[in-house]
Design a protein around this motif. Structure first.
Motif, PDB file in Angstrom:
ATOM      1  N   GLU A   1       0.816  -1.221   0.000  1.00  0.00           N
ATOM      2  CA  GLU A   1       0.000   0.000   0.000  1.00  0.00           C
ATOM      3  C   GLU A   1       0.847   1.266   0.000  1.00  0.00           C
ATOM      4  OE1 GLU A   1      -3.936  -0.162   2.198  1.00  0.00           O
ATOM      5  OE2 GLU A   1      -2.773  -1.750   3.211  1.00  0.00           O
ATOM      6  N   ALA A   2       1.978   1.238   0.679  1.00  0.00           N
ATOM      7  CA  ALA A   2       2.855   2.418   0.700  1.00  0.00           C
ATOM      8  C   ALA A   2       3.399   2.678  -0.702  1.00  0.00           C
ATOM      9  CB  ALA A   2       3.991   2.233   1.691  1.00  0.00           C
ATOM     10  N   PHE A   3       3.794   1.618  -1.401  1.00  0.00           N
ATOM     11  CA  PHE A   3       4.299   1.793  -2.765  1.00  0.00           C
ATOM     12  C   PHE A   3       3.201   2.305  -3.694  1.00  0.00           C
ATOM     13  CE2 PHE A   3       4.770   0.233  -7.095  1.00  0.00           C
ATOM     14  CZ  PHE A   3       5.948   0.876  -7.455  1.00  0.00           C
TER      15      PHE A   3
ATOM     16  N   SER B   1       0.867   6.741  -6.847  1.00  0.00           N
ATOM     17  CA  SER B   1      -0.230   7.671  -7.138  1.00  0.00           C
ATOM     18  C   SER B   1       0.203   9.116  -6.987  1.00  0.00           C
ATOM     19  CB  SER B   1      -1.412   7.397  -6.198  1.00  0.00           C
ATOM     20  OG  SER B   1      -1.892   6.091  -6.390  1.00  0.00           O
ATOM     21  N   TYR B   2       0.788   9.462  -5.851  1.00  0.00           N
ATOM     22  CA  TYR B   2       1.189  10.845  -5.611  1.00  0.00           C
ATOM     23  C   TYR B   2       2.323  11.273  -6.543  1.00  0.00           C
ATOM     24  CZ  TYR B   2      -1.929  11.145  -1.660  1.00  0.00           C
ATOM     25  OH  TYR B   2      -3.057  11.164  -0.879  1.00  0.00           O
ATOM     26  N   THR B   3       3.221  10.344  -6.829  1.00  0.00           N
ATOM     27  CA  THR B   3       4.332  10.669  -7.728  1.00  0.00           C
ATOM     28  C   THR B   3       3.843  10.878  -9.150  1.00  0.00           C
ATOM     29  OG1 THR B   3       5.872   9.492  -6.299  1.00  0.00           O
ATOM     30  CG2 THR B   3       6.590   9.890  -8.560  1.00  0.00           C
ATOM     31  N   THR B   4       2.832  10.147  -9.562  1.00  0.00           N
ATOM     32  CA  THR B   4       2.252  10.358 -10.890  1.00  0.00           C
ATOM     33  C   THR B   4       1.702  11.775 -11.004  1.00  0.00           C
ATOM     34  OG1 THR B   4       1.749   8.010 -11.165  1.00  0.00           O
ATOM     35  CG2 THR B   4       0.479   9.558 -12.511  1.00  0.00           C
ATOM     36  N   ILE B   5       1.055  12.241  -9.958  1.00  0.00           N
ATOM     37  CA  ILE B   5       0.506  13.610  -9.970  1.00  0.00           C
ATOM     38  C   ILE B   5       1.642  14.635 -10.020  1.00  0.00           C
ATOM     39  CG2 ILE B   5      -0.849  15.310  -8.682  1.00  0.00           C
ATOM     40  CD1 ILE B   5      -2.406  12.857  -7.489  1.00  0.00           C
TER      41      ILE B   5
ATOM     42  N   SER C   1       9.268   3.955   0.129  1.00  0.00           N
ATOM     43  CA  SER C   1       7.992   3.243   0.002  1.00  0.00           C
ATOM     44  C   SER C   1       8.181   1.731  -0.023  1.00  0.00           C
ATOM     45  CB  SER C   1       7.236   3.699  -1.252  1.00  0.00           C
ATOM     46  OG  SER C   1       7.861   3.225  -2.426  1.00  0.00           O
ATOM     47  N   LEU C   2       9.347   1.277  -0.442  1.00  0.00           N
ATOM     48  CA  LEU C   2       9.634  -0.163  -0.489  1.00  0.00           C
ATOM     49  C   LEU C   2      10.218  -0.689   0.819  1.00  0.00           C
ATOM     50  CD1 LEU C   2      11.106  -0.377  -4.096  1.00  0.00           C
ATOM     51  CD2 LEU C   2       8.817  -1.084  -3.327  1.00  0.00           C
ATOM     52  N   SER C   3      10.442   0.202   1.794  1.00  0.00           N
ATOM     53  CA  SER C   3      11.069  -0.209   3.056  1.00  0.00           C
ATOM     54  C   SER C   3      10.062  -0.570   4.137  1.00  0.00           C
ATOM     55  CB  SER C   3      12.002   0.903   3.559  1.00  0.00           C
ATOM     56  OG  SER C   3      11.239   2.007   4.023  1.00  0.00           O
TER      57      SER C   3
END
Length: 155
Positions: free
Chosen positions: A11-13, A18-22, A94-96
């Protein structure tokens, strides 16, 4: 090897994606905004582009700088300087396996800071608006880096 199913369940990834796409879409928009200002104000940086403003010797008068064009360009450059580190550190963060609510807070704050920074740059809003937006975004990236190193320090 990376298991894509597992990645899509992270879910973090997915929030980061999502936010990075924006944020990346906003940064891409800045290229369009620069082109728009260059074309509508007939301000070009390269001699070969001056043909959009006119023909022959008359076209050379369009080889100049303009405050509005430069303001959009600088806002875009600032995005590049800040979004690239956010992208790399945010991806690793996000992967941690971070706390989901903390991760989403980081991503939302960064997105809000970058949008506000752009608005403050383009309008322009008086300082310290732009500097505060920059510091929030920069602080978010530093916070993710610190949390990542703290939780996964292998030095």
């Amino acid at each position: 090897m990376v298991d894509l199913t597992q990645l899509m369940e992270n879910e973090a990834f997915m929030a980061f994606a999502s936010y990075t796409t924006i944020v990346l879409s906003k940064m891409m928009f800045m290229s369009i905004a620069t082109s728009f200002y260059r074309l509508t104000r007939k301000v070009f940086a390269n001699p070969e582009d001056c043909s959009y403003g006119g023909k022959g010797e008359n076209a050379k008068k369009y080889l100049r700088t303009d405050d509005k064009v430069e303001r959009v360009r600088r806002a875009h450059l600032n995005d590049l300087e800040n979004i690239v580190p956010y992208f790399g550190i945010g991806l690793l963060y996000s992967l941690s396996d971070p706390d989901l609510s903390t991760a989403i807070l980081h991503f939302r704050l960064f997105l809000g800071a970058r949008i506000y920074h752009t608005v403050a740059y383009l309008l322009p809003l008086p300082q310290p608006n732009r500097v505060l937006a920059f510091l929030v975004g920069y602080g978010v990236t530093l916070s993710m880096a610190f949390r990542l190193l703290k939780s996964r320090l292998y030095l």
